[in-house]
Design an enzyme around this catalytic site. Structure first.
Site, PDB file in Angstrom:
ATOM      1  N   LEU A 185      -9.882  15.311 -13.174  1.00 35.95           N
ATOM      2  CA  LEU A 185     -10.837  14.211 -13.065  1.00 35.95           C
ATOM      3  C   LEU A 185     -10.030  13.022 -12.572  1.00 35.95           C
ATOM      4  CD1 LEU A 185     -12.834  14.502 -16.436  1.00 35.95           C
ATOM      5  CD2 LEU A 185     -13.497  15.349 -14.180  1.00 35.95           C
ATOM      6  N   ASP A 186     -10.550  12.297 -11.583  1.00 39.03           N
ATOM      7  CA  ASP A 186      -9.759  11.171 -11.086  1.00 39.03           C
ATOM      8  C   ASP A 186      -9.633  10.094 -12.161  1.00 39.03           C
ATOM      9  OD1 ASP A 186     -11.793   9.023 -10.723  1.00 39.03           O
ATOM     10  OD2 ASP A 186     -12.639  10.388  -9.238  1.00 39.03           O
ATOM     11  N   MET A 187      -8.753   9.160 -11.918  1.00 37.03           N
ATOM     12  CA  MET A 187      -8.387   8.181 -12.939  1.00 37.03           C
ATOM     13  C   MET A 187      -9.588   7.404 -13.470  1.00 37.03           C
ATOM     14  SD  MET A 187      -5.245   5.510 -12.651  1.00 37.03           S
ATOM     15  CE  MET A 187      -4.552   4.696 -14.089  1.00 37.03           C
TER      16      MET A 187
ATOM     17  N   THR B 260     -12.727   8.474 -13.533  1.00 35.21           N
ATOM     18  CA  THR B 260     -13.805   9.345 -14.010  1.00 35.21           C
ATOM     19  C   THR B 260     -13.494   9.765 -15.435  1.00 35.21           C
ATOM     20  OG1 THR B 260     -14.289  10.163 -11.793  1.00 35.21           O
ATOM     21  CG2 THR B 260     -15.009  11.534 -13.626  1.00 35.21           C
TER      22      THR B 260
END
Length: 243
Positions: free
Chosen positions: A104-106, A108
């Site tokens: 999960l990106d930072m 999200t």
């Protein structure tokens, strides 16, 4: 019992199967003092000495499985060369060498699985099994019928057409629309890029489900171990026999 070298490394909790292959190709693995640079070799870890980066591989760790409700501000890696906080900082008491299943990106938040079971990790990420991932996205304005249809049928991104998604509008209010979207692909920042492709910036994004698991009972920043039934279900979804 003999097994492929990359599998032995993965089962020892050193790295995922794919990462173990890279470690071998980089010449970082020795078997009885000989550097191995080719894939496919089979060995019995009880009969030979295997070293990775000079360190002897110990007996395989017992597999562990955790579900984390990831907050924003953490990167989904085991370490970060830029010194940013990683999701492992949220599980300081876990002694095994675990890795996130996917990323999960930072910015999200939401459901992230972590394990030292490299076989299961790779299988759940393989596109063949079409493992479902559900997100709730917040955007500023409502979605047109054309945008909804595009998301449901597939939108063209720079890396190709996306597979059809399940999409439903959960809430529409002035300045805020919440949309639930379920996909089975795992492209980088895919949900954000899908919405951008239909003219909407994602203001907030949360993964609420993965492979049939949900965040129920797990508050932001907290984690729990998976149950035996949940682990068995993951193996079934990944088309694997549980060891």
């Amino acid at each position: 019992m003999e097994a492929r070298l990359q599998k032995i490394i993965s089962q020892a909790g050193i790295a995922s199967r794919r990462a173990a292959e890279s470690i071998i190709l980089e010449g970082r693995v020795e078997v009885d003092g000989q550097v191995i640079r080719e894939l496919g070799g089979k060995y019995d870890p009880e009969l030979v000495e295997i070293r990775v980066d000079g360190k002897i591989i110990s007996a395989p760790e017992a597999h562990v499985y955790y579900l984390l409700n990831k907050p924003k501000g953490y990167v989904s890696t085991a370490s970060d060369e830029r010194g940013r906080r990683t999701v492992l900082d949220l599980l300081p008491e876990i002694k095994e060498r675990i890795y996130p299943i996917g990323r999960l990106d930072m910015n999200t938040e939401g459901l992230l699985l972590l394990t030292n079971d490299g076989e299961l990790m790779n299988a759940l990420l393989h596109p063949r099994y079409e493992v479902q991932k559900t997100y709730v996205a917040r955007i500023a304005t409502g979605l047109s019928e054309a945008a909804l249809r595009a998301l449901r049928e597939g939108v063209k991104l720079e890396d190709g057409l996306t597979a059809p998604a399940r999409v439903s509008v959960l809430e529409t209010a002035p300045g805020r629309t919440r949309v639930e979207i379920t996909i089975h692909e795992g492209r980088n920042r895919q949900v954000r890029r899908m919405f951008k492709a239909v003219g909407h910036e994602v203001l907030a994004l949360k993964r609420t489900a993965f492979a049939g698991l949900s965040l129920e009972g797990v508050r932001r920043g907290e984690h729990r171990a998976l149950t035996e039934e949940e682990i068995r279900s993951l193996y079934e979804k990944a088309g694997r026999q549980q060891g």
